[in-house]
Design a protein around this motif. Structure first.
Motif, mmCIF file in Angstrom:
data_model
loop_
_atom_site.group_PDB
_atom_site.id
_atom_site.type_symbol
_atom_site.label_atom_id
_atom_site.label_comp_id
_atom_site.label_asym_id
_atom_site.label_seq_id
_atom_site.Cartn_x
_atom_site.Cartn_y
_atom_site.Cartn_z
ATOM 1 N N UNK A 269 41.914 29.511 43.563
ATOM 2 C CA UNK A 269 41.624 28.477 42.823
ATOM 3 C C UNK A 269 40.026 28.439 42.890
ATOM 4 N N UNK A 270 39.433 28.864 43.785
ATOM 5 C CA UNK A 270 38.065 28.942 43.768
ATOM 6 C C UNK A 270 37.219 29.789 42.926
ATOM 7 N N UNK A 271 37.851 30.928 42.560
ATOM 8 C CA UNK A 271 37.437 31.953 41.655
ATOM 9 C C UNK A 271 38.103 31.786 40.236
ATOM 10 N N UNK A 272 39.027 30.787 40.126
ATOM 11 C CA UNK A 272 39.581 30.502 38.795
ATOM 12 C C UNK A 272 40.480 31.317 38.188
ATOM 13 N N UNK A 273 41.053 32.351 39.170
ATOM 14 C CA UNK A 273 42.315 33.336 38.661
ATOM 15 C C UNK A 273 43.609 32.593 38.896
ATOM 16 N N UNK A 274 44.185 33.299 38.007
ATOM 17 C CA UNK A 274 45.880 32.928 38.012
ATOM 18 C C UNK A 274 46.554 33.740 38.956
ATOM 19 N N UNK A 275 47.749 33.126 39.432
ATOM 20 C CA UNK A 275 48.265 33.765 40.653
ATOM 21 C C UNK A 275 48.718 35.025 40.427
ATOM 22 N N UNK A 276 49.705 35.222 39.549
ATOM 23 C CA UNK A 276 50.558 36.461 39.294
ATOM 24 C C UNK A 276 49.536 37.633 39.054
ATOM 25 N N UNK A 277 48.425 37.510 38.205
ATOM 26 C CA UNK A 277 47.606 38.594 37.830
ATOM 27 C C UNK A 277 46.971 39.029 39.078
ATOM 28 N N UNK A 278 46.136 38.316 39.767
ATOM 29 C CA UNK A 278 45.547 38.961 40.796
ATOM 30 C C UNK A 278 46.317 39.255 42.037
ATOM 31 N N UNK A 279 47.817 38.552 42.086
ATOM 32 C CA UNK A 279 48.520 39.109 43.339
ATOM 33 C C UNK A 279 49.265 40.475 42.951
ATOM 34 N N UNK A 280 49.130 40.793 41.546
ATOM 35 C CA UNK A 280 49.998 42.168 41.304
ATOM 36 C C UNK A 280 49.001 43.023 41.068
ATOM 37 N N UNK A 281 47.976 42.902 40.231
ATOM 38 C CA UNK A 281 46.871 43.764 40.001
ATOM 39 C C UNK A 281 45.684 43.437 40.620
ATOM 40 N N UNK A 282 44.879 44.362 41.190
ATOM 41 C CA UNK A 282 43.769 44.245 41.605
ATOM 42 C C UNK A 282 42.708 44.671 40.319
ATOM 43 N N UNK A 283 41.870 43.566 39.960
ATOM 44 C CA UNK A 283 41.203 43.758 38.460
ATOM 45 C C UNK A 283 40.062 44.890 38.645
ATOM 46 N N UNK A 284 39.147 44.618 39.542
ATOM 47 C CA UNK A 284 37.959 45.311 39.599
ATOM 48 C C UNK A 284 38.285 46.551 40.862
ATOM 49 N N UNK A 285 39.118 47.551 40.307
ATOM 50 C CA UNK A 285 39.949 48.872 41.298
ATOM 51 C C UNK A 285 39.722 49.976 40.439
ATOM 52 N N UNK A 286 40.203 50.953 40.992
ATOM 53 C CA UNK A 286 40.244 52.236 40.469
ATOM 54 C C UNK A 286 41.525 52.431 39.673
ATOM 55 N N UNK A 287 41.432 52.956 38.445
ATOM 56 C CA UNK A 287 42.497 52.941 37.214
ATOM 57 C C UNK A 287 43.307 54.205 37.292
ATOM 58 N N UNK A 288 42.899 55.360 38.260
ATOM 59 C CA UNK A 288 43.605 56.555 37.951
ATOM 60 C C UNK A 288 44.762 56.660 39.097
ATOM 61 N N UNK A 289 45.262 57.922 39.051
ATOM 62 C CA UNK A 289 46.296 58.231 39.933
ATOM 63 C C UNK A 289 45.693 58.200 41.451
ATOM 64 N N UNK A 290 46.673 57.636 42.293
ATOM 65 C CA UNK A 290 46.230 57.430 43.723
ATOM 66 C C UNK A 290 47.451 58.238 44.545
ATOM 67 N N UNK A 291 47.369 57.884 45.912
ATOM 68 C CA UNK A 291 47.985 58.459 46.584
ATOM 69 C C UNK A 291 49.543 58.111 46.605
ATOM 70 N N UNK A 292 49.548 56.955 46.272
ATOM 71 C CA UNK A 292 50.987 56.300 46.274
ATOM 72 C C UNK A 292 51.151 55.746 44.845
#
Length: 409
Positions: A211-234
């Motif tokens: 709420x403080x960051x003005x983000x929606x619940x579903x997008x932030x909960x399921x996706x980490x926006x500022x994160x690595x976009x390639x293949x990971x260990x899992x």
């Protein structure tokens, strides 16, 4: 004058027999009394002349002498000042006097009993007979039952009241010990991902941060926006299927989506059907005919997906269905299926929980409200896995221990 000899009594005469029997019975009774008194600790020597107990006078002429002695004793006590006794000391003194008096009386009774035993018989009006307790008279059956019923009812009422008080006290203690939810003043730190806040402080704190960051619940909960976009260990995978065959009951793969451990989509392709589609299942799968006309060949998708999953942890929900329609296999020790994770089952109280139920009960978000989306389903499965990653991986290592290196010989 010659005296005649008195004939000697033969040992078998009745007079001799009766005297011998009396003597034996007297001896036997004396032995019984001796061992009985010894067992009770009451066998003592008869009191001597020095230790004769002074007892209250019974004759009327002795009362005056006793009264004079009592007055002299009181006068001596009044002249000697004494400290006032506390009530507890007075009670203890009275109890000790009663005990001493009872001991003296029992010793006197034992002495009189021994003296009477020497004479041969015990009178019926002796103190031993008078001290026998009277038999207790039982109350009538009706009165006894009424008293017992009343006592039971009182006990039941008391226990019920006590149980209610105990429950109220436990509820108050639970309310006092329950952690208070965080407020907006508590979430003061900036530039922290709400996903990390949720893992550390819980979903309520994550809601405030979003709420403080003005983000929606579903997008932030399921996706980490500022994160690595390639293949990971899992990697998490999900497939959408369509129906083939006469009634559309058989399933084939129509879409494959893969996301990394931050929820970023790394692969998403439609697949050309190898058989005529009889049921697109659009209301559930969201697949349209034009999507499949532009799809990729199944062989190409199989090769690409197998290459991406090689050596990695595969996360998903009911993954056996997805692997079946892709004609692929994956090592069992590398699979993390959210439908089969036991802590999730016990948390939602279901033997085969759906992804929709797990997302609503554990993540607090609603998915699959209308048409399904394979990307969103894969993100939800990955989010569930990320919440319990440490516990799940430690459990998997315990279940599948590392193999021992073979002997060089």
């Amino acid at each position: 004058m010659v005296r005649g000899k008195v004939p000697a009594r033969s040992p078998s005469s009745p007079a001799a027999d009766s005297g011998l029997v009396r003597k034996l019975t007297r001896k036997k009774n004396k032995q019984k009394r001796f061992w009985k008194n010894r067992a009770n600790g009451l066998h003592r020597r008869p009191p001597s002349a020095d230790s004769v107990v002074v007892r209250p006078p019974k004759a009327p002429e002795d009362f005056s002498r006793n009264w004079k002695a009592l007055l002299e004793l009181l006068k001596q006590k009044s002249q000697a000042p004494e400290k006032p006794l506390v009530i507890s000391q007075m009670v203890s003194q009275k109890q000790s006097e009663i005990i001493q008096q009872n001991r003296k009386e029992t010793s006197d009774d034992v002495a009189t009993e021994d003296q009477e035993a020497t004479t041969g018989s015990v009178p019926t009006g002796s103190k031993i007979d008078r001290k026998m307790p009277a038999p207790a008279v039982k109350a009538s059956g009706a009165a006894h039952d009424m008293k017992g019923a009343k006592k039971r009812a009182d006990n039941d009422i008391a226990t019920k009241r006590g149980g209610i008080k105990h429950k109220k006290r436990k509820a108050k203690e639970a309310a006092a010990s329950a952690p208070t939810p965080p407020t907006e003043e508590d979430i003061w730190f900036d530039d922290v991902d709400p996903v990390d806040i949720e893992a550390a402080l819980g979903p309520e704190a994550a809601k405030i941060a979003r709420r403080q960051l003005g983000q929606s619940k579903s997008s932030v909960t399921l996706v980490k926006e500022q994160a690595f976009g390639g293949l990971t260990k899992a990697l998490a995978m999900d497939c959408e299927m369509v129906g083939v065959g006469p009634k559309g009951e058989e399933s084939i793969a129509a879409r494959v989506s893969i996301v990394n451990q931050y929820g970023k989509c790394v692969y998403d392709k439609y697949i050309k059907p190898t058989e005529p589609v009889t049921d697109y299942r659009t209301a559930v799968s969201g697949i349209l005919p034009e999507n499949l006309r532009q799809g990729e060949e199944i062989e190409v998708v199989q090769k690409e997906v197998a290459e991406m999953l090689k050596g990695r942890i595969l996360v998903g929900h009911a993954l056996h269905n997805d692997l079946k329609v892709l004609f692929l296999d994956h090592p069992k020790k590398k699979i993390r299926d959210t439908q089969k994770y036991k802590p999730f089952k016990s948390q939602v109280q279901s033997g085969r929980p759906s992804l929709k139920l797990l997302s609503e009960k554990i993540l607090g978000i609603r998915v699959q409200q209308a048409e399904h989306c394979s990307v969103q389903d894969a993100q939800t499965a990955m989010r569930l896995y990320a919440m319990v990653k440490k516990e799940w991986e430690s459990l998997a290592r315990g279940r599948h221990p590392a193999g021992v290196a073979p002997d060089s010989r």
